[in-house]
Write an enzyme that holds these catalytic residues in place. Structure first.
Site, PDB file in Angstrom:
ATOM      1  N   LYS A   1      24.368 -67.760  75.095  1.00 62.38           N
ATOM      2  CA  LYS A   1      23.270 -68.619  75.574  1.00 62.38           C
ATOM      3  C   LYS A   1      22.731 -68.138  76.913  1.00 62.38           C
ATOM      4  O   LYS A   1      21.884 -68.785  77.512  1.00 62.38           O
ATOM      5  CB  LYS A   1      23.741 -70.080  75.647  1.00 62.38           C
ATOM      6  CG  LYS A   1      24.160 -70.643  74.285  1.00 62.38           C
ATOM      7  CD  LYS A   1      24.308 -72.158  74.277  1.00 62.38           C
ATOM      8  CE  LYS A   1      24.869 -72.633  72.948  1.00 62.38           C
ATOM      9  NZ  LYS A   1      24.360 -73.937  72.515  1.00 62.38           N
TER      10      LYS A   1
ATOM     11  N   ASP B   1      24.056 -80.875  66.022  1.00 64.43           N
ATOM     12  CA  ASP B   1      23.675 -79.518  65.621  1.00 64.43           C
ATOM     13  C   ASP B   1      22.817 -79.522  64.353  1.00 64.43           C
ATOM     14  O   ASP B   1      22.129 -78.561  64.063  1.00 64.43           O
ATOM     15  CB  ASP B   1      24.937 -78.673  65.380  1.00 64.43           C
ATOM     16  CG  ASP B   1      25.611 -78.325  66.698  1.00 64.43           C
ATOM     17  OD1 ASP B   1      24.884 -77.980  67.651  1.00 64.43           O
ATOM     18  OD2 ASP B   1      26.852 -78.427  66.786  1.00 64.43           O
TER      19      ASP B   1
ATOM     20  N   LYS C   1      14.760 -97.254  53.517  1.00 68.31           N
ATOM     21  CA  LYS C   1      16.220 -97.270  53.368  1.00 68.31           C
ATOM     22  C   LYS C   1      16.628 -96.660  52.023  1.00 68.31           C
ATOM     23  O   LYS C   1      16.094 -97.049  50.973  1.00 68.31           O
ATOM     24  CB  LYS C   1      16.709 -98.729  53.461  1.00 68.31           C
ATOM     25  CG  LYS C   1      18.196 -98.860  53.376  1.00 68.31           C
ATOM     26  CD  LYS C   1      18.620-100.318  53.422  1.00 68.31           C
ATOM     27  CE  LYS C   1      20.116-100.412  53.152  1.00 68.31           C
ATOM     28  NZ  LYS C   1      20.563-101.785  52.955  1.00 68.31           N
TER      29      LYS C   1
ATOM     30  N   ASN D   1      27.422 -88.456  67.111  1.00 65.75           N
ATOM     31  CA  ASN D   1      28.810 -88.115  67.481  1.00 65.75           C
ATOM     32  C   ASN D   1      29.334 -89.132  68.491  1.00 65.75           C
ATOM     33  O   ASN D   1      28.636 -90.079  68.845  1.00 65.75           O
ATOM     34  CB  ASN D   1      28.880 -86.686  68.022  1.00 65.75           C
ATOM     35  CG  ASN D   1      27.957 -86.525  69.204  1.00 65.75           C
ATOM     36  OD1 ASN D   1      28.132 -87.155  70.233  1.00 65.75           O
ATOM     37  ND2 ASN D   1      26.941 -85.678  69.053  1.00 65.75           N
TER      38      ASN D   1
ATOM     39  N   PRO E   1      17.006 -77.876  67.205  1.00 65.23           N
ATOM     40  CA  PRO E   1      16.751 -76.811  68.194  1.00 65.23           C
ATOM     41  C   PRO E   1      17.926 -76.697  69.149  1.00 65.23           C
ATOM     42  O   PRO E   1      18.567 -77.697  69.469  1.00 65.23           O
ATOM     43  CB  PRO E   1      15.497 -77.303  68.930  1.00 65.23           C
ATOM     44  CG  PRO E   1      15.434 -78.777  68.683  1.00 65.23           C
ATOM     45  CD  PRO E   1      16.101 -79.018  67.345  1.00 65.23           C
ATOM     46  N   ASP E   2      18.228 -75.467  69.583  1.00 60.85           N
ATOM     47  CA  ASP E   2      19.262 -75.296  70.609  1.00 60.85           C
ATOM     48  C   ASP E   2      18.580 -75.402  71.972  1.00 60.85           C
ATOM     49  O   ASP E   2      17.893 -74.470  72.416  1.00 60.85           O
ATOM     50  CB  ASP E   2      19.962 -73.945  70.440  1.00 60.85           C
ATOM     51  CG  ASP E   2      21.187 -73.865  71.353  1.00 60.85           C
ATOM     52  OD1 ASP E   2      21.059 -74.181  72.551  1.00 60.85           O
ATOM     53  OD2 ASP E   2      22.268 -73.513  70.861  1.00 60.85           O
TER      54      ASP E   2
HETATM   55  O1  PMT Z   1      29.806 -88.208  76.782  1.00 61.31           O
HETATM   56  P1  PMT Z   1      31.297 -88.315  77.026  1.00 61.31           P
HETATM   57  O2  PMT Z   1      31.950 -89.322  76.105  1.00 61.31           O
HETATM   58  O3  PMT Z   1      31.620 -88.545  78.468  1.00 61.31           O
HETATM   59  O4  PMT Z   1      31.952 -86.911  76.637  1.00 61.31           O
HETATM   60  C1  PMT Z   1      31.670 -85.764  77.364  1.00 61.31           C
HETATM   61  C2  PMT Z   1      31.498 -84.534  76.446  1.00 61.31           C
HETATM   62  C3  PMT Z   1      32.821 -84.241  75.754  1.00 61.31           C
HETATM   63  C4  PMT Z   1      30.394 -84.779  75.422  1.00 61.31           C
HETATM   64  C5  PMT Z   1      31.073 -83.357  77.398  1.00 61.31           C
HETATM   65  O5  PMT Z   1      32.062 -83.143  78.366  1.00 61.31           O
HETATM   66  C6  PMT Z   1      30.827 -82.067  76.630  1.00 61.31           C
HETATM   67  O6  PMT Z   1      31.742 -81.316  76.348  1.00 61.31           O
HETATM   68  N1  PMT Z   1      29.525 -81.808  76.279  1.00 61.31           N
HETATM   69  C7  PMT Z   1      29.103 -80.690  75.420  1.00 61.31           C
HETATM   70  C8  PMT Z   1      29.095 -81.165  73.997  1.00 61.31           C
HETATM   71  C9  PMT Z   1      28.606 -80.108  73.040  1.00 61.31           C
HETATM   72  O7  PMT Z   1      27.693 -80.364  72.300  1.00 61.31           O
HETATM   73  O8  PMT Z   1      29.195 -78.945  73.134  1.00 61.31           O
HETATM   74  P2  PMT Z   1      28.806 -77.643  72.194  1.00 61.31           P
HETATM   75  O9  PMT Z   1      29.921 -76.692  72.444  1.00 61.31           O
HETATM   76  O10 PMT Z   1      28.541 -78.080  70.799  1.00 61.31           O
HETATM   77  O11 PMT Z   1      27.456 -77.117  72.822  1.00 61.31           O
HETATM   78  C10 PMT Z   1      27.400 -76.087  73.813  1.00 61.31           C
HETATM   79  C11 PMT Z   1      26.281 -76.360  74.783  1.00 61.31           C
HETATM   80  O12 PMT Z   1      25.024 -76.270  74.124  1.00 61.31           O
HETATM   81  C12 PMT Z   1      26.327 -77.740  75.421  1.00 61.31           C
HETATM   82  O13 PMT Z   1      25.973 -77.597  76.765  1.00 61.31           O
HETATM   83  C13 PMT Z   1      25.263 -78.525  74.653  1.00 61.31           C
HETATM   84  O14 PMT Z   1      24.652 -79.518  75.488  1.00 61.31           O
HETATM   85  C14 PMT Z   1      24.264 -77.434  74.290  1.00 61.31           C
HETATM   86  N2  PMT Z   1      23.556 -77.665  73.032  1.00 61.31           N
HETATM   87  C15 PMT Z   1      24.245 -77.809  71.869  1.00 61.31           C
HETATM   88  C16 PMT Z   1      23.544 -77.974  70.672  1.00 61.31           C
HETATM   89  C17 PMT Z   1      22.119 -77.979  70.708  1.00 61.31           C
HETATM   90  N3  PMT Z   1      21.427 -78.164  69.591  1.00 61.31           N
HETATM   91  N4  PMT Z   1      21.488 -77.837  71.872  1.00 61.31           N
HETATM   92  C18 PMT Z   1      22.167 -77.653  73.022  1.00 61.31           C
HETATM   93  O15 PMT Z   1      21.559 -77.512  74.081  1.00 61.31           O
END
Ligand code: PMT
Length: 411
Positions: free
Chosen positions: A345, A281, A291, A212, A308-309
């Site tokens: 969470k 995700d 390849k 991403n 994994p979360d």
């Molecule tokens: O890196 P930059 O360009 O500065 O941008 C910053 C940002 C936009 C990435 C940052 O501010 C931000 O919003 N980060 C969270 C991104 C995210 O994955 O959000 P989510 O809503 O999908 O996930 C929720 C939470 O679960 C997050 O804390 C994430 O780190 C965590 N997560 C998500 C998926 C996963 N498999 N494991 C996790 O721990």
């Protein structure tokens, strides 16, 4: 070393009369290197040693020279200047200036600004060694210190007058270091903080991956801000182009699986976990060993499975001691979705980040967010990511104060 420790800080550099005044030009530049916005003010004596034009060109702002100059006063008067500044740094500060400061005089621009200031004030004395040694000078210094003014004590060595002793203006890098230290809050002193940042990459084959647009800027800024607040910081980062933050331990990973392993390794002994990483995700169910050729017939279908979360794995094992902060990157229903993640969470705090606006969020230098806890909602207005990080760390440190008791009550 440039580390942007003064980003968003407004420094009024005051220059008084003495041969070391020429070094104020270098001080101005180095403050800017650290990210500070600099304005300058000079006493009449200082102008005998260095021209206002030099400081005007370097600071890109008019130099303030007189208490009663209608032109500069109408643009920004001494009271406004005092309010504008986060730090007033007088370098060099002559014996005469220190004496007038100690008396609380306000009969020229610089003393009036210092008298009107509520912000941090620091002086870097520079004078002949006999003047420095005089009891009256030492008394004046003690008086200025007693009213909260920081003194960046002079160095020892050969002086412009030909004598050797204490009284030389401190070396410029040391002045800058001390100026930066004035902003270190220490609110997370003794705490271990683990921050994840950047994207993860989930390999499709040896050369392609799912990822991403996260640049890591926000996570790195939070790691910096936590270190600035005195924490022992471990930054676990996916691939980014950012330099290692000076005072954090950096662990580089690629995939969500690797990030999870690195995080779980660090959890013991950690006080605060901040999950800023944009963890992918999904990953491919199987990674091709070679390849994938494009001569497969028609379209290519790749089967994906969940990664994994990481946050949920941490909250499962965290016990009562670990304060967990998640981020919610949302393009719609920001607060509603963020609140659901906070609950699902089992987090102590979540930072709701609207990533539908291209000016903020992913890859931008700016950000804006709402911090949610089970009990509160605090808006972090649009600012650069360094400033937002500092504000967030401040909020986390406040929440930590009541955390142990609250967490035990919830469990
Ligand atoms: O890196 P930059 O360009 O500065 O941008 C910053 C940002 C936009 C990435 C940052 O501010 C931000 O919003 N980060 C969270 C991104 C995210 O994955 O959000 P989510 O809503 O999908 O996930 C929720 C939470 O679960 C997050 O804390 C994430 O780190 C965590 N997560 C998500 C998926 C996963 N498999 N494991 C996790 O721990």
């Amino acid at each position: 070393m440039i580390s942007n420790q003064l980003t968003n800080k407004r420094v009024l550099l005051g220059v008084t009369g003495g041969i070391a005044a020429y070094k104020s030009a270098e001080i101005c530049r180095r403050l800017q290197d650290e990210g500070a916005e600099v304005r300058t003010a000079m006493t009449a004596a200082a102008q005998e040693f260095i021209t206002p034009l030099t400081l005007q060109a370097l600071s890109k702002n008019p130099v303030h020279l007189d208490l009663l100059d209608p032109e500069t006063e109408s643009a920004m008067g001494h009271i406004e200047l005092a309010r504008w500044a986060d730090l007033i740094l007088i370098a060099p500060a002559s014996a005469n200036f220190i004496s007038r400061l100690a008396q609380g005089r306000g009969d020229d621009l610089l003393t009036a600004i210092c008298l009107a200031a509520d912000c941090k004030v620091a002086i870097a004395p520079a004078m002949n060694r006999s003047m420095w040694e005089k009891e009256v000078t030492q008394k004046n210094l003690a008086q200025t210190k007693s009213v909260g003014i920081s003194v960046f004590a002079p160095g020892e060595g050969e002086q412009a007058c030909g004598e050797t002793g204490v009284g030389r203006l401190l070396d410029v890098p040391d002045i800058i270091l001390l100026a930066c230290e004035l902003f270190e809050t220490g609110v997370l002193s003794g705490k271990k903080v683990v921050v994840t940042a950047g994207p993860t990459r989930e390999a499709i084959d040896p050369i392609r991956y799912i990822s991403n647009h996260s640049s890591g800027k926000q996570g790195y800024a939070i790691a910096e801000a936590a270190a600035e607040a005195g924490a022992n910081v471990v930054l676990i980062s996916g691939p980014t182009n950012l330099p290692k933050p000076d005072r954090a331990q950096l662990i580089k990973v690629e995939s969500a699986g690797q990030m999870l392993d690195a995080v779980l390794d660090q959890v013991p002994g950690t006080d605060v976990f901040i999950s800023v990483a944009a963890v992918a995700d999904f990953k491919t169910k199987l990674t091709a060993p070679n390849k994938i050729k494009k001569n497969v017939n028609g379209n290519l279908t790749i089967e994906l499975s969940r990664t994994p979360d990481i946050l949920s794995e941490v909250t499962k094992i965290k016990g009562n001691h670990l304060f967990t902060v998640g981020f919610a990157a949302e393009t719609e229903n920001l607060l509603e979705n963020a609140n659901s993640k906070l609950k699902e969470k089992k987090l102590d705090m979540i930072v709701a980040n609207d990533v539908s606006d291209s000016e903020i969020g992913f890859n931008s230098d700016l950000n804006e967010a709402t911090v949610l806890t089970p009990k509160t909602s605090i808006n972090l207005p649009k600012a650069n990511k360094t400033q937002l990080a500092r504000n967030l760390i401040e909020i986390i440190s406040e929440q930590l104060a009541g955390f142990g008791t609250d967490a035990r009550a919830r469990s």
